[in-house]
Design a protein around this motif. Structure first.
Motif, PDB file in Angstrom:
ATOM      1  N   GLY A  19      17.769 -16.144 -42.246  1.00 55.09           N
ATOM      2  CA  GLY A  19      18.532 -16.841 -43.069  1.00 55.09           C
ATOM      3  C   GLY A  19      17.928 -16.578 -44.677  1.00 55.09           C
ATOM      4  O   GLY A  19      17.903 -15.464 -44.848  1.00 55.09           O
ATOM      5  N   ASN A  20      17.644 -17.833 -45.261  1.00 58.65           N
ATOM      6  CA  ASN A  20      17.009 -17.585 -46.730  1.00 58.65           C
ATOM      7  C   ASN A  20      15.570 -17.445 -46.687  1.00 58.65           C
ATOM      8  O   ASN A  20      15.047 -17.044 -47.715  1.00 58.65           O
ATOM      9  N   PHE A  21      15.224 -17.252 -45.791  1.00 59.93           N
ATOM     10  CA  PHE A  21      13.611 -17.030 -45.385  1.00 59.93           C
ATOM     11  C   PHE A  21      13.071 -15.816 -45.259  1.00 59.93           C
ATOM     12  O   PHE A  21      12.066 -15.549 -44.308  1.00 59.93           O
ATOM     13  N   TYR A  22      13.647 -14.796 -45.737  1.00 59.47           N
ATOM     14  CA  TYR A  22      13.320 -13.366 -45.741  1.00 59.47           C
ATOM     15  C   TYR A  22      12.268 -13.024 -46.546  1.00 59.47           C
ATOM     16  O   TYR A  22      11.766 -13.891 -47.302  1.00 59.47           O
ATOM     17  N   GLY A  23      11.544 -11.917 -46.671  1.00 59.25           N
ATOM     18  CA  GLY A  23      10.393 -11.505 -47.357  1.00 59.25           C
ATOM     19  C   GLY A  23      10.566 -11.654 -48.931  1.00 59.25           C
ATOM     20  O   GLY A  23      11.460 -10.945 -49.457  1.00 59.25           O
ATOM     21  N   ARG A  24       9.514 -12.449 -49.592  1.00 59.70           N
ATOM     22  CA  ARG A  24       9.808 -12.622 -50.884  1.00 59.70           C
ATOM     23  C   ARG A  24       8.100 -12.675 -51.229  1.00 59.70           C
ATOM     24  O   ARG A  24       7.276 -13.143 -50.457  1.00 59.70           O
ATOM     25  N   GLY A  25       7.664 -12.150 -52.504  1.00 61.38           N
ATOM     26  CA  GLY A  25       6.510 -12.397 -53.026  1.00 61.38           C
ATOM     27  C   GLY A  25       5.491 -11.128 -52.615  1.00 61.38           C
ATOM     28  O   GLY A  25       6.171 -10.191 -52.274  1.00 61.38           O
ATOM     29  N   THR A  26       4.439 -11.123 -53.211  1.00 58.26           N
ATOM     30  CA  THR A  26       3.451  -9.881 -52.996  1.00 58.26           C
ATOM     31  C   THR A  26       3.282  -9.536 -51.697  1.00 58.26           C
ATOM     32  O   THR A  26       3.183  -8.215 -51.308  1.00 58.26           O
ATOM     33  N   VAL A  27       3.283 -10.476 -50.776  1.00 57.60           N
ATOM     34  CA  VAL A  27       3.022 -10.253 -49.142  1.00 57.60           C
ATOM     35  C   VAL A  27       4.372 -10.222 -48.414  1.00 57.60           C
ATOM     36  O   VAL A  27       4.382 -10.312 -47.224  1.00 57.60           O
ATOM     37  N   GLN A  28       5.706 -10.495 -49.204  1.00 61.43           N
ATOM     38  CA  GLN A  28       6.833 -10.600 -48.381  1.00 61.43           C
ATOM     39  C   GLN A  28       6.800 -11.712 -47.485  1.00 61.43           C
ATOM     40  O   GLN A  28       6.933 -11.685 -46.302  1.00 61.43           O
ATOM     41  N   LEU A  29       6.543 -12.914 -48.000  1.00 63.86           N
ATOM     42  CA  LEU A  29       6.415 -14.180 -47.281  1.00 63.86           C
ATOM     43  C   LEU A  29       7.861 -14.184 -46.503  1.00 63.86           C
ATOM     44  O   LEU A  29       8.941 -14.246 -47.131  1.00 63.86           O
ATOM     45  N   THR A  30       7.715 -14.361 -45.146  1.00 64.24           N
ATOM     46  CA  THR A  30       8.841 -14.519 -44.249  1.00 64.24           C
ATOM     47  C   THR A  30       8.994 -15.842 -43.494  1.00 64.24           C
ATOM     48  O   THR A  30       7.739 -16.425 -43.194  1.00 64.24           O
ATOM     49  N   HIS A  31       9.993 -16.182 -42.983  1.00 66.79           N
ATOM     50  CA  HIS A  31      10.277 -17.150 -42.134  1.00 66.79           C
ATOM     51  C   HIS A  31       9.865 -18.654 -42.592  1.00 66.79           C
ATOM     52  O   HIS A  31       9.224 -19.015 -43.409  1.00 66.79           O
ATOM     53  N   ARG A  32      10.805 -19.594 -42.213  1.00 65.87           N
ATOM     54  CA  ARG A  32      10.853 -20.807 -42.676  1.00 65.87           C
ATOM     55  C   ARG A  32       9.711 -21.634 -42.493  1.00 65.87           C
ATOM     56  O   ARG A  32       9.046 -22.320 -43.419  1.00 65.87           O
ATOM     57  N   ALA A  33       8.935 -21.515 -41.392  1.00 62.70           N
ATOM     58  CA  ALA A  33       7.601 -22.063 -41.358  1.00 62.70           C
ATOM     59  C   ALA A  33       6.566 -21.921 -42.085  1.00 62.70           C
ATOM     60  O   ALA A  33       5.853 -22.642 -42.760  1.00 62.70           O
ATOM     61  N   ASN A  34       6.256 -20.693 -42.774  1.00 62.00           N
ATOM     62  CA  ASN A  34       5.802 -19.988 -43.767  1.00 62.00           C
ATOM     63  C   ASN A  34       5.966 -20.682 -45.068  1.00 62.00           C
ATOM     64  O   ASN A  34       5.161 -21.142 -45.940  1.00 62.00           O
ATOM     65  N   TYR A  35       7.365 -20.661 -45.207  1.00 62.80           N
ATOM     66  CA  TYR A  35       7.859 -21.310 -46.802  1.00 62.80           C
ATOM     67  C   TYR A  35       7.306 -22.739 -46.577  1.00 62.80           C
ATOM     68  O   TYR A  35       7.018 -23.444 -47.552  1.00 62.80           O
ATOM     69  N   GLN A  36       7.515 -23.551 -45.663  1.00 62.62           N
ATOM     70  CA  GLN A  36       7.002 -25.040 -45.475  1.00 62.62           C
ATOM     71  C   GLN A  36       5.673 -25.225 -45.708  1.00 62.62           C
ATOM     72  O   GLN A  36       5.032 -26.066 -46.264  1.00 62.62           O
ATOM     73  N   ALA A  37       4.880 -24.294 -45.043  1.00 60.96           N
ATOM     74  CA  ALA A  37       3.367 -24.193 -45.114  1.00 60.96           C
ATOM     75  C   ALA A  37       2.950 -24.040 -46.236  1.00 60.96           C
ATOM     76  O   ALA A  37       2.068 -24.818 -46.832  1.00 60.96           O
ATOM     77  N   PHE A  38       3.366 -23.100 -46.987  1.00 63.45           N
ATOM     78  CA  PHE A  38       2.978 -22.860 -48.475  1.00 63.45           C
ATOM     79  C   PHE A  38       3.491 -23.989 -49.488  1.00 63.45           C
ATOM     80  O   PHE A  38       2.876 -24.360 -50.477  1.00 63.45           O
ATOM     81  N   THR A  39       4.629 -24.549 -49.139  1.00 62.07           N
ATOM     82  CA  THR A  39       5.172 -25.951 -49.993  1.00 62.07           C
ATOM     83  C   THR A  39       3.951 -26.885 -49.668  1.00 62.07           C
ATOM     84  O   THR A  39       3.559 -27.523 -50.547  1.00 62.07           O
ATOM     85  N   ASP A  40       3.676 -27.284 -48.474  1.00 60.89           N
ATOM     86  CA  ASP A  40       2.775 -28.239 -48.166  1.00 60.89           C
ATOM     87  C   ASP A  40       1.160 -27.752 -48.680  1.00 60.89           C
ATOM     88  O   ASP A  40       0.607 -29.039 -49.117  1.00 60.89           O
ATOM     89  N   PHE A  41       0.896 -26.867 -48.649  1.00 60.63           N
ATOM     90  CA  PHE A  41      -0.393 -26.476 -49.285  1.00 60.63           C
ATOM     91  C   PHE A  41      -0.242 -26.698 -50.690  1.00 60.63           C
ATOM     92  O   PHE A  41      -1.206 -27.098 -51.244  1.00 60.63           O
ATOM     93  N   CYS A  42       0.765 -26.179 -51.378  1.00 62.74           N
ATOM     94  CA  CYS A  42       0.808 -26.515 -52.948  1.00 62.74           C
ATOM     95  C   CYS A  42       0.764 -28.004 -53.237  1.00 62.74           C
ATOM     96  O   CYS A  42       0.226 -28.349 -54.308  1.00 62.74           O
TER      97      CYS A  42
END
Length: 131
Positions: A19-42
């Protein structure tokens, strides 16, 4: 580059899987769970943080979040452990597959060549630092 720029436009298999959670950023952050975990961390780390990367995944493409997400991913996945052991393949495997023992690392030969170039460059810098 984001995966959107690398893959053929509207690749149905890729879009269906990520879906919308394809690789982005320096390490190509992928998957909804990683986008959510990064949001939670921030939000935990920066109390006034207002962004939500699940609702606005394109923010990971901005320079500040591209880099910060890479730092977060490194720490969240204990990549320093593998780096300290000289485990370049394990680091790449975790970034690429989420597991340290995967035998399939996309672009492995290219990664090895680039690693050798950077290692040589850093060695030259260190060796010339005291001159």
């Amino acid at each position: 580059k984001s995966m959107r720029e690398i893959l053929p436009k509207n690749n149905p298999a890729y879009v269906a899987r990520l879906g919308n959670f394809y690789g982005r950023g320096t390490v190509q952050l992928t998957h909804r769970a990683n986008y959510q975990a990064f949001t939670d961390f921030c939000k935990k780390t920066y109390p006034n943080f207002k962004h939500d990367f699940v609702k606005n995944p394109e923010l990971i493409e901005t320079p500040q979040f591209a880099v910060l997400s890479a730092f977060w991913f490194w720490k969240a996945n204990n990549l320093q452990h593998w780096a300290d052991m000289g485990g370049f393949r394990q680091v790449c495997s975790i970034i690429n597959t989420g597991k340290p023992d995967s035998l399939k690392v996309n672009g492995w030969e290219d990664r090895q060549k680039k690693y050798a170039i950077v290692e040589n460059w850093i060695t030259k810098i260190i060796n010339n630092a005291g001159r």
